[in-house]
Design a protein around this motif. Structure first.
Motif, short mmCIF file in Angstrom:
data_model
loop_
_atom_site.label_atom_id
_atom_site.label_comp_id
_atom_site.label_asym_id
_atom_site.label_seq_id
_atom_site.Cartn_x
_atom_site.Cartn_y
_atom_site.Cartn_z
N ASP A 216 0.84 -1.19 0.00
CA ASP A 216 0.00 0.00 0.00
C ASP A 216 0.88 1.24 0.00
O ASP A 216 2.06 1.19 0.33
N LEU A 218 -0.81 4.62 0.97
CA LEU A 218 -1.39 5.63 1.86
C LEU A 218 -1.73 5.14 3.25
O LEU A 218 -1.74 5.94 4.19
N GLU A 220 -4.70 2.77 5.57
CA GLU A 220 -6.16 2.79 5.57
C GLU A 220 -6.74 4.08 6.12
O GLU A 220 -7.74 4.60 5.60
N GLN A 222 -5.54 7.10 5.97
CA GLN A 222 -5.42 8.15 4.97
C GLN A 222 -6.37 7.91 3.79
O GLN A 222 -6.91 8.86 3.23
N TRP A 223 -6.60 6.65 3.44
CA TRP A 223 -7.57 6.35 2.38
C TRP A 223 -8.96 6.85 2.78
O TRP A 223 -9.67 7.47 1.96
N GLN A 224 -9.36 6.58 4.02
CA GLN A 224 -10.68 7.02 4.47
C GLN A 224 -10.77 8.54 4.48
O GLN A 224 -11.79 9.13 4.10
N GLU A 227 -11.09 9.87 0.87
CA GLU A 227 -12.44 9.71 0.32
C GLU A 227 -13.36 10.82 0.82
O GLU A 227 -14.13 11.42 0.05
N ALA A 264 -2.83 -0.29 -4.98
CA ALA A 264 -3.08 1.06 -4.48
C ALA A 264 -3.40 2.01 -5.64
O ALA A 264 -4.26 2.88 -5.52
N ARG A 267 -6.92 1.45 -6.72
CA ARG A 267 -7.85 1.97 -5.71
C ARG A 267 -7.99 3.48 -5.84
O ARG A 267 -9.11 4.01 -5.71
N PHE A 268 -6.89 4.17 -6.11
CA PHE A 268 -6.96 5.62 -6.28
C PHE A 268 -7.79 5.98 -7.52
O PHE A 268 -8.63 6.88 -7.48
N LEU A 271 -11.39 5.47 -6.78
CA LEU A 271 -11.90 6.50 -5.88
C LEU A 271 -12.23 7.78 -6.64
O LEU A 271 -13.26 8.42 -6.39
#
Length: 403
Positions: A216, A218, A220, A222-224, A227, A264, A267-268, A271
């Motif tokens: 990964d 970022l 988890e 930082q991902w949240q 978003e 990752a 996922r970006f 998003l």
């Protein structure tokens, strides 16, 4: 028994009201949630840059001081300490703050912030396993003048009225190791050998590019956070800029990039497709050259090399031009890169007429203040939206108007 039944009803009633109050408070907090830093008033020009040696000549600050900008954002590598320990990092930040041309520039802008990259940590190619990470982060905050928060990372957001939201990611504090660990920081300080290690690390990344990776970038939390920021920004601003210290869209595997962490990266992209921020563009640094990338609806502008570039060293001047020419599929034009000293500039232009969408121009500029690459025109429309009137972003040879 009657007394017990009445007590149970009172408790149940209390619990119901407690849940209702908590839900209402949560909705209120969510409704007033915004960027970490809110800046009132209109913004018309923002500058950004990366890869700055504190002991080298710094000719760009004089040019940037006359640009009439409101804000400046570091996109990584504000300093290059001569050792990997935190004490050397502290010294490097202190020396940069004392540079008179930098101090003069700071007086011309009202907002200065940024995100860090590996040299701001003091360890080449470093990720979450770097020693004394908390102390290094505090030193970086002290350099920026940013107040330390409970957040475990350097990621942060800025909102400039209804015009612009800038989201700065932290691609170091939570990044996993490469599938084949980097040797970029090995033998630091050893004559000749130590200077060759970053080149060896690039060679390893190049030769193992087919292996992929599952780590990964970022983390988890930082991902949240990202978003939520993108969802808020989609309704709050005409333009959204995300800063990643490492490149995202490049097809060149010799550099550090999101491409070495394909999960990752996907996922970006997912998003962005889900949140659809308006007027989106991605900024990056790190690679010691300037570049424009465009892959699908995503446009990335890299400004890297405020004091040195791939053309500065005799070795890199020999080795990297063939790689830059070969790995070009991510560029809208094969020659959309440059190796002279550079900084980045964002210009927000007013709507040409009532009811017409505003636009934003992103350019990379040299010591004379003129563009060295085609400029990127960004329209204020949702990410990925193409209504038949062209894409969200276009590249063209033009000079934004003076402010």
């Amino acid at each position: 028994d009657l007394r017990k039944r009445k007590m149970r009803r009172r408790v149940a009633s209390f619990c119901w009201w407690k849940k209702a109050v908590m839900l209402a408070l949560t909705m209120v907090v969510w409704s007033v949630r915004g960027a970490d830093y809110e800046h009132g008033g209109a913004v018309r020009r923002v500058l950004f840059g990366s890869c700055n040696k504190q002991h080298a000549p710094q000719p760009l600050w004089a040019t940037m001081s006359n640009a009439g900008a409101s804000a400046f954002f570091w996109t990584g590598d504000a300093v290059y300490p001569n050792r990997s320990d935190a004490d050397a990092l502290e010294t490097a930040f202190r020396l940069q703050r004392l540079r008179p041309e930098y101090a003069s520039f700071l007086e011309t802008v009202s907002v200065v912030d940024g995100t860090w990259d590996d040299h701001d940590l003091g360890v080449n190619d470093a990720g979450r396993d770097a020693a004394e990470l908390d102390r290094r982060r505090e030193l970086f905050f002290d350099f920026l003048g940013r107040t330390k928060t409970r957040r475990n990372g350097t990621y942060v957001s800025h909102r400039f009225g209804d015009d612009l939201v800038v989201i700065l990611l932290d691609t170091r504090s939570f990044r996993d190791s490469y599938l084949v660990p980097s040797v970029g920081a090995w033998c630091r300080g050893v004559p000749v050998i130590g200077r060759m290690m970053p080149l060896l690390a690039a060679l390893v990344r190049l030769s193992t590019r087919w292996l992929g990776g599952f780590g990964d970038v970022l983390g988890e939390a930082q991902w949240q956070w990202l978003e939520r920021e993108l969802l808020d920004a989609a309704d709050a601003a005409n333009f959204v800029v995300v800063v990643s210290s490492i490149q995202f869209a490049t097809s060149n595997p010799s550099f550090e990039s999101w491409g070495h962490f394909p999960r990752a990266k996907r996922r970006f992209q997912d998003l962005l497709s889900a949140t659809k921020p308006k007027g989106f563009v991605l900024l990056s640094g790190d690679v010691h050259h300037a570049e424009i990338a465009k892959v699908g609806p995503l446009t990335e502008v890299t400004s890297s090399g405020m004091t040195h570039t791939l053309a500065t060293s005799k070795v890199t001047r020999l080795l990297f031009p063939p790689l830059l020419a070969f790995f070009r599929s991510h560029r809208p034009h094969p020659d959309a890169y440059a190796t002279q000293l550079n900084y980045g500039q964002i210009d927000l232009l007013p709507s040409p007429a009532k009811g017409k969408e505003p636009s934003m121009v992103v350019s990379v500029r040299g010591v004379d203040g003129l563009p060295i690459l085609p400029t990127v025109q960004v329209r204020s429309r949702p990410y990925g939206d193409d209504d038949g009137d062209g894409d969200q972003t276009t590249c063209q040879q033009q000079t934004p108007p003076s402010l």
